[in-house]
Scaffold this motif. Structure first.
Motif, PDB file in Angstrom:
ATOM      1  N   ARG A 178      -4.492   5.224  -6.238  1.00 60.72           N
ATOM      2  CA  ARG A 178      -5.794   5.052  -5.783  1.00 60.72           C
ATOM      3  C   ARG A 178      -5.789   5.979  -4.261  1.00 60.72           C
ATOM      4  NH1 ARG A 178      -8.532   2.644  -1.684  1.00 60.72           N
ATOM      5  NH2 ARG A 178      -6.644   1.993  -0.523  1.00 60.72           N
ATOM      6  N   GLN A 179      -4.887   5.630  -3.380  1.00 57.34           N
ATOM      7  CA  GLN A 179      -4.867   6.465  -2.234  1.00 57.34           C
ATOM      8  C   GLN A 179      -4.708   8.027  -2.346  1.00 57.34           C
ATOM      9  OE1 GLN A 179      -1.872   5.113   0.773  1.00 57.34           O
ATOM     10  NE2 GLN A 179      -2.574   2.919   0.437  1.00 57.34           N
ATOM     11  N   SER A 180      -3.923   8.413  -3.366  1.00 60.11           N
ATOM     12  CA  SER A 180      -4.075   9.791  -3.555  1.00 60.11           C
ATOM     13  C   SER A 180      -5.189  10.481  -3.912  1.00 60.11           C
ATOM     14  CB  SER A 180      -2.864  10.296  -4.654  1.00 60.11           C
ATOM     15  OG  SER A 180      -1.651   9.752  -4.254  1.00 60.11           O
ATOM     16  N   GLY A 181      -5.997   9.722  -4.741  1.00 63.95           N
ATOM     17  CA  GLY A 181      -7.452  10.420  -4.981  1.00 63.95           C
ATOM     18  C   GLY A 181      -8.263  10.543  -3.986  1.00 63.95           C
ATOM     19  N   LEU A 182      -8.543   9.542  -2.974  1.00 65.69           N
ATOM     20  CA  LEU A 182      -9.103   9.486  -1.893  1.00 65.69           C
ATOM     21  C   LEU A 182      -8.513  10.559  -0.764  1.00 65.69           C
ATOM     22  CD1 LEU A 182      -9.261   5.496  -1.110  1.00 65.69           C
ATOM     23  CD2 LEU A 182     -11.111   6.914  -1.955  1.00 65.69           C
ATOM     24  N   VAL A 210      -7.230   7.136   3.176  1.00 67.80           N
ATOM     25  CA  VAL A 210      -7.167   6.546   2.332  1.00 67.80           C
ATOM     26  C   VAL A 210      -7.963   5.161   2.285  1.00 67.80           C
ATOM     27  CG1 VAL A 210      -4.991   7.464   1.588  1.00 67.80           C
ATOM     28  CG2 VAL A 210      -5.074   5.402   3.325  1.00 67.80           C
ATOM     29  N   HIS A 211      -8.897   5.128   3.334  1.00 68.76           N
ATOM     30  CA  HIS A 211      -9.840   3.924   3.249  1.00 68.76           C
ATOM     31  C   HIS A 211      -9.166   2.554   3.555  1.00 68.76           C
ATOM     32  CE1 HIS A 211     -13.582   6.143   0.797  1.00 68.76           C
ATOM     33  NE2 HIS A 211     -12.820   6.790   1.650  1.00 68.76           N
ATOM     34  N   ARG A 212      -7.966   2.615   4.537  1.00 64.90           N
ATOM     35  CA  ARG A 212      -7.389   1.601   4.998  1.00 64.90           C
ATOM     36  C   ARG A 212      -7.595   1.371   6.479  1.00 64.90           C
ATOM     37  NH1 ARG A 212      -7.076  -1.895   1.553  1.00 64.90           N
ATOM     38  NH2 ARG A 212      -5.523  -1.647  -0.407  1.00 64.90           N
ATOM     39  N   ALA A 213      -7.662  -0.014   6.912  1.00 67.64           N
ATOM     40  CA  ALA A 213      -7.891  -0.251   8.256  1.00 67.64           C
ATOM     41  C   ALA A 213      -6.448  -0.327   8.859  1.00 67.64           C
ATOM     42  CB  ALA A 213      -8.801  -1.404   8.506  1.00 67.64           C
ATOM     43  N   SER A 214      -5.515  -0.695   8.147  1.00 66.54           N
ATOM     44  CA  SER A 214      -4.147  -1.140   8.830  1.00 66.54           C
ATOM     45  C   SER A 214      -3.238   0.077   8.479  1.00 66.54           C
ATOM     46  CB  SER A 214      -3.644  -2.421   8.015  1.00 66.54           C
ATOM     47  OG  SER A 214      -2.039  -2.639   8.494  1.00 66.54           O
ATOM     48  N   VAL A 215      -2.725   0.577   9.500  1.00 62.97           N
ATOM     49  CA  VAL A 215      -1.679   1.690   9.216  1.00 62.97           C
ATOM     50  C   VAL A 215      -0.721   1.200   8.255  1.00 62.97           C
ATOM     51  CG1 VAL A 215      -0.048   3.116  10.463  1.00 62.97           C
ATOM     52  CG2 VAL A 215      -2.311   2.781  11.442  1.00 62.97           C
ATOM     53  N   ASP A 261       7.036  -3.290  -7.536  1.00 64.96           N
ATOM     54  CA  ASP A 261       5.977  -3.981  -8.337  1.00 64.96           C
ATOM     55  C   ASP A 261       5.433  -2.540  -8.791  1.00 64.96           C
ATOM     56  OD1 ASP A 261       3.529  -4.979  -9.090  1.00 64.96           O
ATOM     57  OD2 ASP A 261       2.989  -5.880  -7.264  1.00 64.96           O
ATOM     58  N   PRO A 262       5.182  -2.665 -10.306  1.00 62.04           N
ATOM     59  CA  PRO A 262       4.229  -1.488 -10.771  1.00 62.04           C
ATOM     60  C   PRO A 262       2.895  -1.217 -10.082  1.00 62.04           C
ATOM     61  CG  PRO A 262       5.409  -2.420 -12.300  1.00 62.04           C
ATOM     62  CD  PRO A 262       5.502  -3.470 -11.292  1.00 62.04           C
ATOM     63  N   LEU A 263       2.424  -2.402  -9.594  1.00 60.74           N
ATOM     64  CA  LEU A 263       0.850  -2.123  -9.047  1.00 60.74           C
ATOM     65  C   LEU A 263       0.966  -1.372  -7.602  1.00 60.74           C
ATOM     66  CD1 LEU A 263      -0.030  -4.118 -11.128  1.00 60.74           C
ATOM     67  CD2 LEU A 263      -1.540  -5.448  -9.566  1.00 60.74           C
ATOM     68  N   ILE A 264       2.208  -1.290  -7.100  1.00 62.61           N
ATOM     69  CA  ILE A 264       2.187  -0.493  -5.706  1.00 62.61           C
ATOM     70  C   ILE A 264       2.140   0.879  -6.393  1.00 62.61           C
ATOM     71  CG2 ILE A 264       4.634   0.096  -5.525  1.00 62.61           C
ATOM     72  CD1 ILE A 264       4.361  -0.455  -2.789  1.00 62.61           C
ATOM     73  N   ALA A 265       2.312   1.340  -7.617  1.00 66.09           N
ATOM     74  CA  ALA A 265       2.050   2.728  -8.140  1.00 66.09           C
ATOM     75  C   ALA A 265       0.853   2.734  -8.389  1.00 66.09           C
ATOM     76  CB  ALA A 265       2.804   2.673  -9.361  1.00 66.09           C
ATOM     77  N   ALA A 266      -0.072   1.756  -8.679  1.00 67.99           N
ATOM     78  CA  ALA A 266      -1.514   1.825  -8.987  1.00 67.99           C
ATOM     79  C   ALA A 266      -2.205   2.033  -7.548  1.00 67.99           C
ATOM     80  CB  ALA A 266      -2.048   0.383  -9.393  1.00 67.99           C
ATOM     81  N   ALA A 302       5.081  10.114  -0.852  1.00 65.93           N
ATOM     82  CA  ALA A 302       4.606   8.719  -0.541  1.00 65.93           C
ATOM     83  C   ALA A 302       6.205   8.143  -0.200  1.00 65.93           C
ATOM     84  CB  ALA A 302       3.929   8.190  -1.688  1.00 65.93           C
ATOM     85  N   GLN A 303       5.910   6.852   0.323  1.00 61.71           N
ATOM     86  CA  GLN A 303       6.991   5.959   0.694  1.00 61.71           C
ATOM     87  C   GLN A 303       6.805   4.658   0.194  1.00 61.71           C
ATOM     88  OE1 GLN A 303       8.888   4.843   4.488  1.00 61.71           O
ATOM     89  NE2 GLN A 303      10.535   6.363   4.029  1.00 61.71           N
ATOM     90  N   TRP A 304       7.570   4.004  -0.530  1.00 62.29           N
ATOM     91  CA  TRP A 304       7.170   2.620  -0.586  1.00 62.29           C
ATOM     92  C   TRP A 304       8.586   1.661   0.035  1.00 62.29           C
ATOM     93  CZ3 TRP A 304       7.269   2.651  -6.808  1.00 62.29           C
ATOM     94  CH2 TRP A 304       6.001   3.357  -7.340  1.00 62.29           C
ATOM     95  N   PRO A 305       8.165   0.655   0.926  1.00 60.70           N
ATOM     96  CA  PRO A 305       9.197   0.034   1.435  1.00 60.70           C
ATOM     97  C   PRO A 305       9.886  -0.841   0.177  1.00 60.70           C
ATOM     98  CG  PRO A 305       6.880  -1.172   1.625  1.00 60.70           C
ATOM     99  CD  PRO A 305       6.958   0.178   0.956  1.00 60.70           C
ATOM    100  N   ARG A 306      10.992  -1.393   0.900  1.00 60.49           N
ATOM    101  CA  ARG A 306      11.999  -1.972  -0.158  1.00 60.49           C
ATOM    102  C   ARG A 306      11.235  -3.512  -0.096  1.00 60.49           C
ATOM    103  NH1 ARG A 306      17.571  -2.172   2.991  1.00 60.49           N
ATOM    104  NH2 ARG A 306      18.167  -3.124   1.177  1.00 60.49           N
TER     105      ARG A 306
END
Length: 348
Positions: free
Chosen positions: A117-121, A66-71, A108-113, A91-95
Motif C-alpha cells: 500500500r505504501q509503495s503505491g502511494l 505514504v499517508h501516515r501521520a506517525s513516522v 505477519d504477512p499483513l505487514i507485506a500488504a 523497506a524495513q520491517w521491525p522485529r
C-alpha cells in the motif's frame, strides 16, 4: 471508461492523505530522501547509500508520501527509477511491531500488504505527479507470501521491492489511475508477490463522491470477541464483535487505535478490513493461522456510522498440501457489499 466514471460506480477503499497541517511541500520530481546530499567523505558515495549503491535503510521516506501521520508507521526508506514505469523501493520491517506482531516466529504477512500500500502511494506522489492532497481509492489487492523467508531474524528485515506500473491513465499530466505489480525480496530471495490497482482522486472530486458522508459520528464501540479466538493477545487489537449467527461477526471500529486509525478519516480504512478478514478466517477455522495468499476486491466505502457484518465459508484448496485452508470472507453494510476476500492459510 474515465477514472471519474469508474470511481462513481465503484467507490471502494480510499487512502486519505495525512492532515493538511502535516503535509510537506512537494517538488515536481518529489524529494529523494537517501540519494540527496553531498557525497560521503570516503569514496564519493552519496549520503545515505553504502559503497555498493544499495538503496538506503538509514531513514524513512517522508510520512506524507505514504499517508501516515506517525513516522513510526512508515516502512519505506528509499526508491529509485530503474526503467520506464519500473522502480525499486527499499523497506524495513521491525522485529516486533506494535500491531503487526510476529506469528509463530514469522513476520505477519499483513505487514507485506501495508508495505505494498505504501509503495503505491510513494510512487504515485513522487514519480507520477499526484499532489499530496489527493485521496487514493484501491480497488483490488492480491498478495502471496513465502513463509520460508518470513522468519523473524536477529535484525530487522531489509527488503527490496521491484515495482512495475501499468494501465496508467493520466489527467493534466499526472496519474489518475494505475496498476502496480510488486516483487518483494529479502536477502535475494522472493518473499512475496503482489498486484494492486488504484485511482487518485482530487479533493473536489472526492467531496462530490462522498457528499455528506465526510462528517459522520462513528458507532458506539462494540465489545471485542475473545482475542485468542482471532489470533490476538490484546482486546484493543480485535476488530470483530460476535453475533448470534454462526460464522458471522460485526466489524468493531475503534477510531482511537493508533495504527489502524493513524489519522482521522471519514470511512473505515482498508487495512482494517483486511485485518477483519484475517481475524474472521482464524475464528472460522478455530486455530492459529498464517496467511499465505490473500485476494481482496473492494466495492464500496465502509462507513463509520453503520454496522458492517462479515460472513465466512471455506472451500477445498486444490493444488495445496494437507493443512492448507481457503476461506471466503464477505462484508456487507446496509445490504450492499463492501469487500470480498479469499485467504489461503496454513497452521504456523
Amino acid at each position: 471508461m474515465s477514472a471519474h466514471t469508474f470511481q462513481a460506480h465503484r467507490p471502494a477503499l480510499t487512502t486519505a492523505p495525512a492532515p493538511a497541517a502535516a503535509q510537506a511541500p512537494q517538488t515536481a520530481a518529489g524529494p529523494r530522501t537517501a540519494s540527496a546530499g553531498a557525497s560521503a567523505a570516503a569514496g564519493g558515495v552519496p549520503a545515505g547509500r553504502d559503497a555498493y549503491a544499495h538503496l538506503s535503510l538509514t531513514r524513512t521516506v517522508p510520512k506524507e508520501f505514504v499517508h501516515r501521520a506517525s513516522v513510526a508507521e512508515v516502512l519505506l526508506t528509499d526508491w529509485q527509477r530503474t526503467g520506464e514505469d519500473r522502480f525499486t523501493v527499499s523497506a524495513q520491517w521491525p522485529r516486533g511491531h506494535s500491531f503487526f506482531t510476529p506469528i509463530a516466529g514469522h513476520h505477519d504477512p499483513l505487514i507485506a500488504a501495508e508495505t505494498i500500500r505504501q509503495s503505491g502511494l510513494l510512487l504515485a506522489h513522487t514519480e507520477y505527479g499526484v499532489p499530496l492532497d489527493h485521496s487514493f481509492v484501491m480497488h483490488d489487492l492480491t498478495i502471496a507470501v513465502d513463509p520460508a523467508h518470513l522468519r523473524v531474524g536477529a535484525a530487522p528485515a531489509a527488503l527490496t521491492i521491484d515495482v512495475t506500473c501499468s494501465d496508467i491513465t493520466r489527467r493534466r499530466g499526472r496519474a489518475a489511475s494505475l496498476r502496480y505489480t510488486s516483487t518483494l525480496r529479502r536477502d535475494g530471495h522472493v518473499l512475496a508477490r503482489a498486484d494492486a490497482s488504484c485511482t487518485c482522486t482530487p479533493p473536489a472530486v472526492y467531496q462530490r463522491l462522498r457528499g455528506n458522508r465526510t462528517h459522520t459520528t462513528p458507532l458506539t464501540l462494540t465489545a471485542p470477541t475473545a482475542p485468542q479466538t482471532v489470533g490476538r493477545t490484546s482486546p484493543t487489537d480485535v476488530v470483530l464483535t460476535p453475533t448470534a449467527h454462526p460464522h458471522t461477526w460485526q466489524l468493531r471500529t475503534d477510531t482511537r487505535h493508533p495504527v489502524l486509525f493513524d489519522h482521522p478519516v471519514d470511512h473505515i480504512p482498508g487495512m482494517v478490513l483486511l485485518e477483519a478478514a484475517r481475524q474472521a478466517t482464524t475464528a472460522h477455522l478455530g486455530h492459529p493461522t498464517l496467511p499465505l495468499t490473500l485476494t481482496t476486491t473492494f466495492t464500496n466505502y465502509a462507513e463509520l456510522d453503520t454496522p458492517c457484518h462479515l460472513q465466512t465459508h471455506t472451500t477445498p484448496t486444490p493444488g495445496h498440501p494437507t493443512g492448507h485452508h481457503t476461506t471466503h470472507i464477505t462484508c456487507h453494510q446496509n445490504n450492499h457489499p463492501v469487500f470480498h476476500s479469499t485467504i489461503t492459510t496454513t497452521t504456523p
